[in-house]
Design a protein around this motif. Structure first.
Motif, PDB file in Angstrom:
ATOM      1  N   CYS A  74       0.846  -1.191   0.000  1.00  0.00           N
ATOM      2  CA  CYS A  74       0.000   0.000   0.000  1.00  0.00           C
ATOM      3  C   CYS A  74       0.882   1.241   0.000  1.00  0.00           C
ATOM      4  O   CYS A  74       1.906   1.280   0.691  1.00  0.00           O
ATOM      5  CB  CYS A  74      -0.916  -0.002   1.234  1.00  0.00           C
TER       6      CYS A  74
ATOM      7  N   ARG B 194      -2.535  -1.318  -3.529  1.00  0.00           N
ATOM      8  CA  ARG B 194      -3.429  -0.182  -3.770  1.00  0.00           C
ATOM      9  C   ARG B 194      -2.797   1.101  -3.268  1.00  0.00           C
ATOM     10  O   ARG B 194      -1.983   1.096  -2.348  1.00  0.00           O
ATOM     11  CB  ARG B 194      -4.786  -0.385  -3.119  1.00  0.00           C
TER      12      ARG B 194
ATOM     13  N   PHE C 163      -3.198   2.709 -12.850  1.00  0.00           N
ATOM     14  CA  PHE C 163      -4.098   2.174 -11.834  1.00  0.00           C
ATOM     15  C   PHE C 163      -5.422   1.731 -12.449  1.00  0.00           C
ATOM     16  O   PHE C 163      -5.910   2.319 -13.414  1.00  0.00           O
ATOM     17  CB  PHE C 163      -4.360   3.221 -10.745  1.00  0.00           C
TER      18      PHE C 163
ATOM     19  N   ARG D 140      -9.554   0.055 -11.472  1.00  0.00           N
ATOM     20  CA  ARG D 140     -10.630   0.110 -10.475  1.00  0.00           C
ATOM     21  C   ARG D 140     -10.542   1.396  -9.646  1.00  0.00           C
ATOM     22  O   ARG D 140     -10.737   1.393  -8.428  1.00  0.00           O
ATOM     23  CB  ARG D 140     -10.590  -1.120  -9.566  1.00  0.00           C
ATOM     24  N   CYS D 141     -10.257   2.499 -10.307  1.00  0.00           N
ATOM     25  CA  CYS D 141     -10.088   3.778  -9.606  1.00  0.00           C
ATOM     26  C   CYS D 141     -11.453   4.329  -9.183  1.00  0.00           C
ATOM     27  O   CYS D 141     -12.405   4.327  -9.962  1.00  0.00           O
ATOM     28  CB  CYS D 141      -9.381   4.793 -10.494  1.00  0.00           C
TER      29      CYS D 141
ATOM     30  N   ARG E  83      -8.726   6.198  -4.705  1.00  0.00           N
ATOM     31  CA  ARG E  83      -8.130   4.876  -4.496  1.00  0.00           C
ATOM     32  C   ARG E  83      -7.979   4.179  -5.848  1.00  0.00           C
ATOM     33  O   ARG E  83      -8.855   4.265  -6.701  1.00  0.00           O
ATOM     34  CB  ARG E  83      -9.011   4.028  -3.576  1.00  0.00           C
ATOM     35  N   GLY E  84      -6.845   3.526  -6.025  1.00  0.00           N
ATOM     36  CA  GLY E  84      -6.606   2.761  -7.240  1.00  0.00           C
ATOM     37  C   GLY E  84      -5.779   1.530  -6.937  1.00  0.00           C
ATOM     38  O   GLY E  84      -5.069   1.474  -5.923  1.00  0.00           O
ATOM     39  N   TYR E  85      -5.871   0.539  -7.813  1.00  0.00           N
ATOM     40  CA  TYR E  85      -5.206  -0.746  -7.598  1.00  0.00           C
ATOM     41  C   TYR E  85      -4.226  -1.050  -8.715  1.00  0.00           C
ATOM     42  O   TYR E  85      -4.432  -0.663  -9.867  1.00  0.00           O
ATOM     43  CB  TYR E  85      -6.245  -1.874  -7.537  1.00  0.00           C
ATOM     44  N   LYS E  86      -3.161  -1.739  -8.370  1.00  0.00           N
ATOM     45  CA  LYS E  86      -2.220  -2.276  -9.350  1.00  0.00           C
ATOM     46  C   LYS E  86      -2.536  -3.755  -9.500  1.00  0.00           C
ATOM     47  O   LYS E  86      -2.227  -4.543  -8.601  1.00  0.00           O
ATOM     48  CB  LYS E  86      -0.771  -2.063  -8.880  1.00  0.00           C
TER      49      LYS E  86
END
Length: 249
Positions: free
Chosen positions: A134, A163, A228, A230-231, A245-248
């Protein structure tokens, strides 16, 4: 001077190479009473904003966390308690005075062993790729000269499945709130700065820097550009503050 060689410092235009030093000077000026000013400026609500960001981060025991623009360590403190002895939290800031103040505060709280402190520019992080579960930056991205570079770096140092959380002042969604917010920002904040830290100009800059920061949708698009997925974002206090918030993946 060409557009690629100037940037904004609040409402002023300054050479790109000068902005980081000017930001450092602002926080050198306010470091000793930074926490007090945060409480006064937000009436303590900043603690609720940060608590919500921590909840959305979903950090678990044993994980590795990077807290950028960590300042006096509000998020760092909570993350260190969550990850426990098996995990690690890196508290990082571009400003040595703020980083030192944070280290003193967290050491006084007995938080040692799973914490490290790194003086670093968010645009060029001195960490290996795929290093953290994170990455967070709270109330710091608006002070970065090249925001997209910082977002790209956050993505780079995250592990797949990790994230990123960006907690930042944003753009109020209600027109009546905007008028009140402007009055507060450009009248009350500089006066508080003058009374509490004998520095009204630094707090005028902070108010201006908020207005120059990208709005919610623009910042989400910047995160997507940085890789990123699913932002999403969460408005708080009528959009005065937003958590992105965003995910790798």
């Amino acid at each position: 001077m060409s557009d690629d060689k100037i940037t904004h410092f609040g409402y002023s235009q300054v050479p790109v190479q000068d902005k980081a030093a000017r930001v450092r000077a602002v926080f050198d000026s306010v470091a000793d009473r930074y926490d007090l000013m945060n409480d006064l400026m937000s009436l303590g609500i900043h603690r609720l904003w940060k608590r919500h960001a921590i909840e959305l981060a979903g950090v678990r025991r044993g994980q590795r966390v990077l807290d950028l623009a960590a300042g006096t360590g509000d998020l760092t403190e909570r993350f260190a308690r969550i990850v426990g002895a098996e995990g690690e939290v890196i508290s990082s800031d571009i400003n040595a005075a703020m980083l030192s103040r944070g280290r003193e505060r967290l050491t006084d709280l007995g938080l040692v062993g799973n914490l490290d402190y790194v003086l670093a520019n968010a645009e060029t992080l001195p960490f290996a790729s795929d290093s953290f579960d994170c990455v967070t930056i709270a109330f710091g991205l608006r002070n970065v000269t090249h925001k997209q570079l910082a977002i790209n770096e956050m993505f780079r140092v995250l592990r797949p499945g990790g994230r990123a959380l960006i907690l930042e002042f944003s753009h109020p969604t209600l027109q009546p709130l905007r008028r009140v917010y402007d009055l507060y920002s450009f009248t009350v904040l500089p006066n508080l700065g003058r009374v509490i830290v004998n520095d009204s100009e630094s707090y005028r800059y902070l108010a201006e820097s908020i207005r120059m920061h990208p709005d919610q949708e623009t910042l989400r698009a910047m995160m997507e550009e940085g890789g990123f997925e699913r932002c999403d974002y969460f408005n708080m206090t009528g959009g005065v503050v937003a958590i992105h918030r965003g995910y790798k993946l």
